[in-house]
Design an enzyme around this catalytic site. Structure first.
Site, PDB file in Angstrom:
ATOM      1  N   GLU A 121      59.267  14.269  -0.344  1.00  0.00           N
ATOM      2  CA  GLU A 121      59.050  14.839  -1.717  1.00  0.00           C
ATOM      3  C   GLU A 121      57.646  14.514  -2.252  1.00  0.00           C
ATOM      4  OE1 GLU A 121      61.218  14.918  -5.995  1.00  0.00           O
ATOM      5  OE2 GLU A 121      62.619  14.270  -4.246  1.00  0.00           O
ATOM      6  N   TYR A 128      70.330  18.843  -5.008  1.00  0.00           N
ATOM      7  CA  TYR A 128      69.841  17.373  -5.452  1.00  0.00           C
ATOM      8  C   TYR A 128      70.715  17.146  -6.421  1.00  0.00           C
ATOM      9  CZ  TYR A 128      66.184  14.182  -7.198  1.00  0.00           C
ATOM     10  OH  TYR A 128      65.529  12.905  -7.450  1.00  0.00           O
ATOM     11  N   ASP A 131      61.165  12.304 -16.076  1.00  0.00           N
ATOM     12  CA  ASP A 131      60.577  10.900 -15.351  1.00  0.00           C
ATOM     13  C   ASP A 131      60.516   9.874 -16.634  1.00  0.00           C
ATOM     14  OD1 ASP A 131      60.113  11.760 -12.761  1.00  0.00           O
ATOM     15  OD2 ASP A 131      58.723  13.183 -13.314  1.00  0.00           O
TER      16      ASP A 131
END
Lengths: 395, 272
Positions: B62, B185, B73
């Site tokens: 990734e 995911y 994040d």
């Protein structure tokens, strides 16, 4: 006088996907989807519930000090050759229109059983308002604020602390409102089961742009009937409000959108998402956005921390697109001049944010706004918070 | 005016893309899957890091295209993104450099939706295909908003990885998995990317919930920080995505060797 291209068909409920035209939506991490849906459902049922509406109205009256008056500015009107009316949100508890929103969201948080509020703040007004609501409803409160804003709004940081809130300085990116929103959203991603994100403007993922506009529409609804009293049943020719995210403007416009009034939003020249931005997606919404050719968000620059934001609420992007409202800019220097002029002629020190609306009025009076027009300006907040910074700038 | 509700009506195409085909084949052969994350453009030698990581036992890679406002994040990836942007990283350059790599395992980019939106859905998808990139991960593009991108991606042959979170309602897991290509995911915890001292209880639970509704490869990421945690979550999941723990080593001055060494440890951890 600009004739609205369309009116009447706007500022209702957005589409089921939270769209105003092509703007809006819900572009958030999957972790937040359930919370956005829960909030949408909670707000929809609360807003249709006379019990909730009654408690909200009572708090706005007994706690926030509503209705706020409309003040006719005789000396300023003489100076400008237009009749100026101010909608006095500066006279609310905590000193800005932000209280309308947080009282509503605080009630909702309690309804949803959330024990903690997080919020972003730029100028500090929304942070103070959220800390106030948290104290009122007995909720924990964390406020995210860029380090640049912490410095220029020191007094508001202290006020938030006095109210029992924790202020967390955000030292990433441009260290202003945009980054405070990022950090508040990151907090919410981690705490969503117990925390309500008390977003301060008509932005973010659905249902926020719609919900916050509805919680702010009391400004426009009151102003409309107050203007009709003052103006023998007529509406003003022009309604002006400053636009950062755009909540005071959205609330004001909502009261006049079905009339022929010329609705004008005034952006900071350094943060003019509608005037200078292009379509983009950030902070959960598709809207107009200051960004570079790669899609990186550009930092806004304004004398006013509250307008230092590179995006704008999606409904404003839509109102601009369909021509129901128009959006103009004001620069830092003329804003300072406007702040001074209102202070000297009317004995009212405005916050730097609504001073943008006044700056445009001063520039446009006798031109774009013809002599003899009647203009309503939403004075979204009082200038006390800016006194220290303005003192520096005027030296 | 785009009122498209979701990509849920788009079914799995007949032919699997390289990412999903590779991951399925490895899983079906009894191997646990390792997908490390590297921020594109982080340093002048980032391509060497990618090569080294690929050779150290990764099943796919990734690569982050840095964005100015990465709300999913934590501090590590934020710092890496800011540094890469300061170094002059652009989406076009990162994808082009990926096109010059031949690492022998499938690549997916991870970025935020505005980068795609600004480039243009079709143009972005074609750029990926031209560079030999198989997949795309867009953490701020949930199921209800994915339609416009998904159409462009499906048409171009880009596999769109979908994310599921601990807060995702049970009745949403299946539509998310149906829309996912490459892998599913699973977000291991409520929170943003970053290392944690212990694996969250929610990580294994997330994997269980996803495995119950899909036979696509299920990888868990966010909060998987070391070989022990990777092995623990692989008791339920098909594999792991590890980002911040690797990127921290790069931010601290590590190069291709350090990256390869850590990925080797992760490999040994999940194989063990």
């Amino acid at each position: 006088m600009a004739v609205p291209a369309s009116f009447g068909a706007t500022m209702g409920e957005p589409s089921p996907t939270g769209r105003f035209g092509e703007f809006g939506g819900r572009f958030v991490p999957e972790s937040l989807i359930a919370a956005c849906k829960e909030l949408e459902g909670a707000f929809r049922s609360a807003w249709g519930d006379p019990g909730f509406r009654g408690e909200y109205a009572r708090l706005l009256r007994d706690y926030a000090g509503r209705p706020t008056p409309v003040t006719e500015c005789r000396r300023l009107s003489d100076r400008l050759g237009v009749r100026v009316l101010l909608k006095r949100e500066d006279l609310t508890h905590t000193g800005s229109h932000k209280i309308n929103n947080v009282v509503g969201q605080g009630l909702l948080a309690r309804t949803m059983g959330k024990r903690r509020l997080v919020a972003e703040t730029g100028a500090g007004q929304h942070g103070v308002a959220t800390a106030t609501a948290a104290a009122l409803f007995g909720l924990e409160c964390v406020i995210y604020m860029g380090t640049v804003d912490v410095r220029r709004q020191e007094l508001n940081v202290f006020r938030m602390n006095l109210l029992g809130a924790e202020v967390r300085a955000v030292d990433s990116g441009s260290r202003t409102l945009k980054d405070a929103i990022n950090e508040a959203m990151r907090d919410w991603v981690a705490t969503v089961e117990t925390t309500h994100y008390c977003l301060g403007s008509v932005m973010g993922p659905h249902p926020y742009p719609w919900m916050v506009r509805e919680l702010q529409r009391v400004i426009g609804d009151e102003a409309r009937s107050q203007c009709r009293e003052v103006l023998d049943g007529a509406d003003p020719d022009v309604v002006l409000a400053c636009v950062g995210g755009g909540s005071n403007a959205a609330g004001t416009f909502a009261g006049f959108v079905d009339t022929r009034v010329d609705l004008v939003g005034v952006e900071a020249a350094g943060g003019a998402a509608i005037g200078r931005g292009v379509p983009g997606v950030v902070h959960g919404m598709r809207s107009q956005l200051l960004q570079d050719e790669d899609g990186q968000v550009v930092e806004a620059h304004s004398i006013s921390a509250g307008l230092d934001y590179p995006g704008v609420g999606p409904e404003h992007a839509y109102l601009a697109e369909v021509g129901r409202a128009r959006y103009v800019e004001a620069g830092d220097q003329e804003v300072l001049d406007a702040l001074r002029l209102l202070s000297e002629t009317e004995g009212i020190i405005p916050a730097l944010e609504p001073a943008h609306a006044l700056a445009y009025l001063i520039r446009a009076a006798g031109g774009e706004i013809p002599t003899g027009s009647t203009v309503l300006v939403t004075l979204s907040g009082r200038g006390d918070k800016d006194a220290a910074e303005v003192m520096e700038l005027l030296r | 005016m785009s009122q498209s509700l979701s990509g849920a009506t788009h079914e799995t195409p007949a032919a699997l893309g390289a990412l999903e085909a590779t991951l399925r084949a490895a899983r079906d052969a009894g191997r646990k899957l390792l997908v490390p994350y590297v921020t594109g453009g982080l340093s002048s030698e980032w391509c060497d890091v990618v090569r080294a990581v690929a050779a150290a036992g990764a099943d796919a890679l990734e690569v982050g295209i840095p964005f100015s406002d990465p709300i999913m994040d934590g501090p590590t990836i934020q710092a890496a993104s800011a540094r890469a942007l300061a170094e002059g990283a652009t989406p076009a350059r990162i994808v082009a450099e990926l096109g010059d790599l031949d690492v022998g395992i499938p690549l997916a980019v991870m970025t935020y939706y505005n980068i795609v939106f600004r480039t243009g859905h079709r143009r972005f998808a074609h750029r990926l295909i031209e560079a030999g990139v198989s997949g795309a991960i867009l953490p701020d593009l949930p199921l209800d908003e994915v339609g416009e991108w998904a159409r462009a991606a499906d048409d171009a042959g880009v596999e769109t990885v979908m994310l599921a979170a601990p807060t995702t309602a049970d009745d949403q897991l299946e539509p998310i998995c149906r829309r996912a290509h490459g892998f599913v995911y699973g977000v291991g915890l409520l929170g943003v990317t970053g290392e944690r001292d212990e694996l969250a209880v929610s990580a294994r639970r997330m994997a269980q919930r996803l495995k119950a509704v899909t036979d696509k490869p299920v990888l868990i990421g966010v909060g998987v920080s070391n070989p022990e945690q990777a092995r623990e979550v692989c008791a339920e999941a098909d594999g792991v995505v590890v980002g911040s723990a690797l990127v921290r080593r790069l931010l601290d001055g590590g190069g291709p060797e350090e990256a390869a060494s850590f990925v080797g440890e992760l490999r040994a951890g999940i194989d063990g």
